[in-house]
Structure formats: structure tokens, C-alpha cells
Design a protein around this motif. Sequence first.
Motif, PDB file in Angstrom:
ATOM      1  N   ILE A  50      46.323  41.791  29.332  1.00  0.00           N
ATOM      2  CA  ILE A  50      47.666  42.379  29.509  1.00  0.00           C
ATOM      3  C   ILE A  50      48.295  41.883  30.822  1.00  0.00           C
ATOM      4  O   ILE A  50      49.455  41.465  30.852  1.00  0.00           O
ATOM      5  N   LEU A  51      47.520  41.912  31.901  1.00  0.00           N
ATOM      6  CA  LEU A  51      48.090  41.486  33.189  1.00  0.00           C
ATOM      7  C   LEU A  51      48.497  40.010  33.133  1.00  0.00           C
ATOM      8  O   LEU A  51      49.554  39.622  33.632  1.00  0.00           O
ATOM      9  N   ASP A  52      47.658  39.192  32.499  1.00  0.00           N
ATOM     10  CA  ASP A  52      47.955  37.761  32.374  1.00  0.00           C
ATOM     11  C   ASP A  52      49.242  37.546  31.558  1.00  0.00           C
ATOM     12  O   ASP A  52      50.104  36.752  31.945  1.00  0.00           O
ATOM     13  N   ALA A  53      49.373  38.274  30.440  1.00  0.00           N
ATOM     14  CA  ALA A  53      50.546  38.103  29.572  1.00  0.00           C
ATOM     15  C   ALA A  53      51.814  38.615  30.263  1.00  0.00           C
ATOM     16  O   ALA A  53      52.894  38.055  30.088  1.00  0.00           O
ATOM     17  N   GLU A  54      51.672  39.674  31.056  1.00  0.00           N
ATOM     18  CA  GLU A  54      52.840  40.193  31.800  1.00  0.00           C
ATOM     19  C   GLU A  54      53.265  39.169  32.862  1.00  0.00           C
ATOM     20  O   GLU A  54      54.444  38.848  32.998  1.00  0.00           O
ATOM     21  N   GLU A  55      52.274  38.652  33.596  1.00  0.00           N
ATOM     22  CA  GLU A  55      52.591  37.715  34.680  1.00  0.00           C
ATOM     23  C   GLU A  55      53.265  36.456  34.161  1.00  0.00           C
ATOM     24  O   GLU A  55      54.168  35.902  34.792  1.00  0.00           O
ATOM     25  N   SER A  56      52.842  35.994  32.979  1.00  0.00           N
ATOM     26  CA  SER A  56      53.419  34.757  32.443  1.00  0.00           C
ATOM     27  C   SER A  56      54.762  35.005  31.767  1.00  0.00           C
ATOM     28  O   SER A  56      55.398  34.064  31.298  1.00  0.00           O
TER      29      SER A  56
END
Length: 312
Positions: A50-56
Motif C-alpha cells: 500500500i505504501l509503495d502504491a501510494e508513493e508512486s
Amino acid sequence: MTTSLIDLIGNTPLVRLQHIGRGLSVPIFVKCEHLNPGGSVKDRLAKAIILDAEESGRLKPGMTLVEATAGNTGIGLALLAAARGYNLVCVMPEKMSVDKRLALTSMGARVVVTPNAPLSSVDNFKNVAKRLAEENGWYLTDQFCNPVNVRTHEVTTGQEILDQTRSNVGVFTAGAGIGGTISGVARRLKEQLADVKIVLADPLGSSLAGLINTGVLGMDGSYAIEGIGASEPPANLHCEQIDWAETVSDEESFAMVKRLIREEGLLVGGSSGTNVAVALRIASSGKVKGPVVTILPDAWDRYRAKPWMQNL
Ligand code: PMP
């Protein structure tokens, strides 16, 4: 003071077994992933994805997440979805426990149950999740192929094990469902420890042990243990990191769960039994010098309706 639920994920305790393997020349240490807030190792993956998808920028507020899951990833994602405002759809094969299904619906997720169909079938849970994502514009978290899976275990689980053992590990053993845990931990341990051995703990009936030990996929059979084993290697299982595989029957796994609960007070699920059965086998072999480390992937609460748990 912890500021958010997300901060409670990971940094789990590493505990030395007190009774199982007592008297052996090497200790067995278990990493208590069942103590994560969602009750499983999969909270780490849910957080990282989730954090990776939000950051990208791929994941936007209010979007719907969809995942093919044996249940634990779904529960981890449901925690994150609640904390960060997403909808969640989980696609689960019917083999998986009713307890996990109920937990997901209680947490507000929609559950789609599929037949226990092979990957070649359109009804396979992975194919259904992918199709739903395409048809509805939902965000497929894709734990099976997402490289964040292995990376998060390398930098969190693997590094924590090094820190907690002061870099003293003889063997690390774990089962593989998607392979993120064993592949990520293996990568970090092998980077730092020249002699460490990595052993796959595989349910009898899974094809993976045959592949690791002989290079040819083993017979594809059925087994009751949930969350580990496969009929073909998942993309996130890095077989080259694994030194050998050990096979464990359902009976041996369940008997070990009983011992973990009654002798150690560790309230864990079936795959913890598989992992510790292999850890004990290795520690008893007299062939390893350093401690044997393994994972307790999830908690017992999600198997209470299963006959094997009721008959412990
Ligand atoms: N045990 C259980 C109960 C699980 O749900 C999973 C995840 N499928 C695992 C072990 C294995 O974890 P991984 O997917 O990282 O191989």
C-alpha cells in the motif's frame, strides 16, 4: 507512544523454544509473526504494497483494492484499507477457512469465493482477481508478482532476524506460499552470513519440495495445511536461494501445533507446525552449528472452525 496502527506492524519478538528441542546442542528460535496487529506475517506485505502504491501515485484515495488471497493477506489489507480509506475485495478459494472469510467480512471487505481450481482454469482465484481488476478498474495489489513482497522481507524480517540473533544463524527454515518470506529473508541472511543454510518447509502434497531437491516438480496432491505449498513455483519464490527442502505431513504439522500451544503457549496456526517440525528435525540432526530460526506465520484464531483444530 506509537502514532498509528501501521507502526505496530513488524519488529516482532524472536523467542527461544523452551520445551520443544530442549537438550539439543543448538537452540530453536521462532519469529512471532502471529503477534502482528492483523495476526499474521502478511501485515508486513500489506503495509509495504500500500505504501509503495501510494508513493508512486498509482493508488488514489477512495479506490478499491482487489487481491487473490488465502486469507491472511486479505486481513492485512483490510487493516490498511480501514486505516487509509480504501475499499477491498478479496478473492479466496473455497478451501480456506470460514474463520478467515468471516474475519474479512467483519472488517468490511467483500469476499468472492472461487472453486479450488488450478491456475489453468478461468475460475482459479488468481485469474478471477485479475479479471475483476481489469473489468472494474480496481487496484490489483498482486502479492504473487509484486517485487515489494520479497524486498520488504529482506529489509524488515531478514534484518530483524540478524539484529535479534546478533548475526548468529545456522539454518533458516520456512514454508512458501507466495515465497516472499523465505526469499526475502534468505537474500538478507546470505548477504551477511557465509555459511547460513536456507531450508524450505513444504507440506506433503505440494510440488515445491521435489523441484528444490531434484529440479523436477513433485506430484501435485492435496493437503489441509493452509497458506504454504503450491503446484508450481510462484514468481516471488527465488529457488536459487534455497539449499534443500523438507516435507511434512498434515499429521506431523498438526501434532506440532498442539505442542506449540500446550508446551510453549504459542497460539499459532497450521503452517507454524510445519515450520517448527522442520526446525526440530534439523536441530536434532546434529549437523548444524548455529541456531535454527523459523517463522510462526499466523495465529490460531483463524482455524477454530477447522476439524483439525477442534481435535487437537
Ligand atoms: N503461512 C500462512 C498461514 C500463510 O498464509 C502464508 C502466506 N500465504 C505463509 C505461511 C507463507 O508466506 P509467503 O507467502 O511469504 O511464502
